[in-house]
Motif scaffolding. Sequence first.
Motif, PDB file in Angstrom:
ATOM      1  N   VAL A  63      36.175  34.380  45.204  1.00  0.00           N
ATOM      2  CA  VAL A  63      36.839  35.706  45.141  1.00  0.00           C
ATOM      3  C   VAL A  63      36.406  36.668  44.539  1.00  0.00           C
ATOM      4  O   VAL A  63      36.076  36.646  43.743  1.00  0.00           O
ATOM      5  CB  VAL A  63      38.827  35.485  45.165  1.00  0.00           C
ATOM      6  CG1 VAL A  63      39.225  37.648  44.600  1.00  0.00           C
ATOM      7  CG2 VAL A  63      39.545  35.516  46.307  1.00  0.00           C
TER       8      VAL A  63
ATOM      9  N   ARG B  12      42.342  37.215  48.226  1.00  0.00           N
ATOM     10  CA  ARG B  12      41.509  37.694  48.525  1.00  0.00           C
ATOM     11  C   ARG B  12      41.611  39.331  47.863  1.00  0.00           C
ATOM     12  O   ARG B  12      40.989  40.405  48.123  1.00  0.00           O
ATOM     13  CB  ARG B  12      40.980  37.703  49.486  1.00  0.00           C
ATOM     14  CG  ARG B  12      39.450  38.179  50.076  1.00  0.00           C
ATOM     15  CD  ARG B  12      39.024  37.677  51.223  1.00  0.00           C
ATOM     16  NE  ARG B  12      38.858  36.265  50.592  1.00  0.00           N
ATOM     17  CZ  ARG B  12      37.073  36.359  51.195  1.00  0.00           C
ATOM     18  NH1 ARG B  12      36.437  36.399  51.141  1.00  0.00           N
ATOM     19  NH2 ARG B  12      36.580  34.919  50.461  1.00  0.00           N
TER      20      ARG B  12
ATOM     21  N   TYR C 136      36.896  33.048  41.150  1.00  0.00           N
ATOM     22  CA  TYR C 136      37.296  34.140  40.905  1.00  0.00           C
ATOM     23  C   TYR C 136      35.691  34.984  39.840  1.00  0.00           C
ATOM     24  O   TYR C 136      35.859  33.987  38.807  1.00  0.00           O
ATOM     25  CB  TYR C 136      38.723  34.515  40.558  1.00  0.00           C
ATOM     26  CG  TYR C 136      38.734  35.516  40.112  1.00  0.00           C
ATOM     27  CD1 TYR C 136      38.658  37.085  41.257  1.00  0.00           C
ATOM     28  CD2 TYR C 136      39.014  35.973  38.427  1.00  0.00           C
ATOM     29  CE1 TYR C 136      39.723  38.181  40.483  1.00  0.00           C
ATOM     30  CE2 TYR C 136      39.345  37.445  38.150  1.00  0.00           C
ATOM     31  CZ  TYR C 136      39.446  38.433  39.710  1.00  0.00           C
ATOM     32  OH  TYR C 136      39.579  39.870  38.307  1.00  0.00           O
TER      33      TYR C 136
ATOM     34  N   GLY D 269      41.830  40.988  45.061  1.00  0.00           N
ATOM     35  CA  GLY D 269      40.499  41.227  44.312  1.00  0.00           C
ATOM     36  C   GLY D 269      40.103  41.895  45.174  1.00  0.00           C
ATOM     37  O   GLY D 269      39.325  43.014  43.956  1.00  0.00           O
TER      38      GLY D 269
ATOM     39  N   ASP E 269      39.139  39.458  56.920  1.00  0.00           N
ATOM     40  CA  ASP E 269      39.525  39.677  55.665  1.00  0.00           C
ATOM     41  C   ASP E 269      38.322  41.176  54.549  1.00  0.00           C
ATOM     42  O   ASP E 269      38.115  41.290  53.903  1.00  0.00           O
ATOM     43  CB  ASP E 269      39.272  38.794  54.911  1.00  0.00           C
ATOM     44  CG  ASP E 269      38.508  37.688  54.520  1.00  0.00           C
ATOM     45  OD1 ASP E 269      38.676  37.252  54.272  1.00  0.00           O
ATOM     46  OD2 ASP E 269      37.719  38.259  54.950  1.00  0.00           O
TER      47      ASP E 269
ATOM     48  N   SER F  77      39.249  27.157  43.622  1.00  0.00           N
ATOM     49  CA  SER F  77      38.752  28.954  43.536  1.00  0.00           C
ATOM     50  C   SER F  77      38.384  29.401  42.507  1.00  0.00           C
ATOM     51  O   SER F  77      38.422  28.633  41.242  1.00  0.00           O
ATOM     52  CB  SER F  77      40.451  29.781  43.258  1.00  0.00           C
ATOM     53  OG  SER F  77      41.590  28.949  44.280  1.00  0.00           O
TER      54      SER F  77
ATOM     55  N   ALA G 201      44.292  36.403  42.342  1.00  0.00           N
ATOM     56  CA  ALA G 201      43.061  36.096  42.437  1.00  0.00           C
ATOM     57  C   ALA G 201      42.184  34.766  42.156  1.00  0.00           C
ATOM     58  O   ALA G 201      41.405  34.614  43.003  1.00  0.00           O
ATOM     59  CB  ALA G 201      41.743  37.398  42.104  1.00  0.00           C
TER      60      ALA G 201
ATOM     61  N   ASP H 180      37.202  28.284  47.913  1.00  0.00           N
ATOM     62  CA  ASP H 180      38.261  30.053  47.646  1.00  0.00           C
ATOM     63  C   ASP H 180      36.615  30.611  46.852  1.00  0.00           C
ATOM     64  O   ASP H 180      37.094  30.791  45.572  1.00  0.00           O
ATOM     65  CB  ASP H 180      39.240  30.481  47.940  1.00  0.00           C
ATOM     66  CG  ASP H 180      39.394  30.171  49.117  1.00  0.00           C
ATOM     67  OD1 ASP H 180      38.981  29.351  50.784  1.00  0.00           O
ATOM     68  OD2 ASP H 180      40.623  29.093  49.267  1.00  0.00           O
TER      69      ASP H 180
END
Lengths: 211, 407
Positions: free
Chosen positions: B305, A127, B342, A130, A84, B340, A163, B303
């Motif tokens: 981001v 992602r 961010y 983002g 990625d 998640s 995101a 995750d």
Amino acid sequence: MTSVFLVDDHELFLTGVRTELQKDYEVVGWSSDVDEAIEGIRNTRPDVVLVDVHMPGGGGLTVVKNILEDEAASPRFLALSVSDAAEDVIAMIRAGARGYVTKSISPDELVDAIDRVDAGDAVFSPRLAGFVLDAFADAVPGNHDPELDQLTNREQEVLRQIARGYSYKQVAKRLSISVKTVETHVSAVLRKLQLSSRYELARWASDRRIV
Amino acid sequence: MTATESTSVSDRPTPHPPVARPSAVWRRSDDQLIAGVAAGIADRLGIDASYIRAGFVVLAFAGGAGLVAYLILWAMTATSVRDRPSGLVATARQKVGLAAIFLGLLIVLRGWGLWLGDAIVWPVAFTAFGAAVAWDRSGRENRFIAWAFPGLEDDVRPSTLKVISGALLTFVGLVLFASGFDAFVQMGTVLLAVLITGIGLSLTLGPWVWRLLTDLRTERSDRIRSQERAEVAAHLHDSVLQTLALIQRTDDPRRMVTLARAQERELRAWLFDRTGDESERQLNASLEDMAARIESVYNVPTDVVTVGDAPMNVHLEALVAAAGEAAANAARHSGSPRVSIYAETTPTTVDIFISDQGKGFDRESVDGDRHGIRESIVNRVQRHGGTVTITSEAGEGTEVHLEVDRA
């Protein structure tokens, strides 16, 4: 039933995905070789092509470009990769792929992504959202096309929600808009991503020799 | 009956020469100055390519015959990369024979008038063959090292002899050449001597110096490559192989996924960033590390981001720690299949969102016994001038939003 073609040089992964998708789709072909894949896609005319980014012989980028170049009724591409890195993602999207997901995606999410691409919508993983926010983040000086080189506030808001890990449906609910509107925003971002001449995108593109 | 007889006859092993001799001249693509023609001929004749090259040079001066011959041979031959055929080394008598043939050729060309004049061709012949003798590569490798450091190898004398005789021939050729032209004679003895010595030295020693440098370069890049390979092997052994072994011994599928994800994260960081400089830590890398910890402790995929990045400072350390606490809560209590994170860094602020899709909670009802949120998240961020917003709804998951100004 939606027909799907798989392109991946990793045999094990190819077999796994094929088995997974056979329940929901008609898998019309698969290939682990770039030239073979191009020919196979031309012969079988699938609705959706799942294509790996990194392959010997030019990679998924070559497949996407070759097919989209001279095919009137072309399939829709969903890029799939273990990588990625930003430049891979951006290069695939700019070449014409309608979405990008990483290989660690769950089977359900993959089915969802294929359906979305098949319907003509864009698939943005958290992602990818983002990366796009990053690439469009700073205001760039110079004579740019504001229509293509900037994201609207609403588009940014939608991408931020994606995101943060929310599905399109959740995004719609959180922003009090319809799912259709979310899809419209994401498709608009995809278009900008493909057509914008912003420096960051142009640089990614030129690094990958896709301009 | 006759048929079987003939079969049995042809079945009988026919004597083959142990080593197939090259049947034609092949250009050598691995040992070429121009197209590998000279090296190919040298292979065929079993002598060093330097002599053949010298011959072409001299013949080129003899009315261009060398050039024509070279081009014809170039067109008529194919290329090959192969080892010099072993055991095919010309004897001294063969070498003398070749020299005689070459001399005869020169005289014939001179008789035909294909000649630039005695004052040019003979000196060129001397110089070229002097250089060829000095460059002769047949025999040991690393001749120059052996020659420069006689202690390193026993068999040094032949090469030293070759250098000296080659150099002598070269110098004689150069002197002959210079004396043939008034312009050089008028330059003055000292200048001329310096010039001749310079050219002579570079002709005799140049190729060696060049070869030595090439050898050193090759050796150096080989060493770097093997070091890198060893480093990669060591790293894969310590990380990937260990993890694969662990996965094989695990029965719990969730644990397998966690192990695989942790290994993927680590390998990715190693492949794509490879920046282990702790003093230059960035926010994004710190968040990734934090997520990796959460994931390995609670077996919940986490995750990250990020948009933008910033170098770490005390405020951001506190922010990352608070985010870690929020992510740990989500992983521990929410029941969400994934967490998640961010983070968006702008020139003025840093925003971090920690979201889960779990069961959510009513903040009022848990505030009393959950000191974690108040103390380790809210107060910690507020001490560094930031704000915390927690949104949660039963069944809809939780989102923690941390924000600080970049001072």
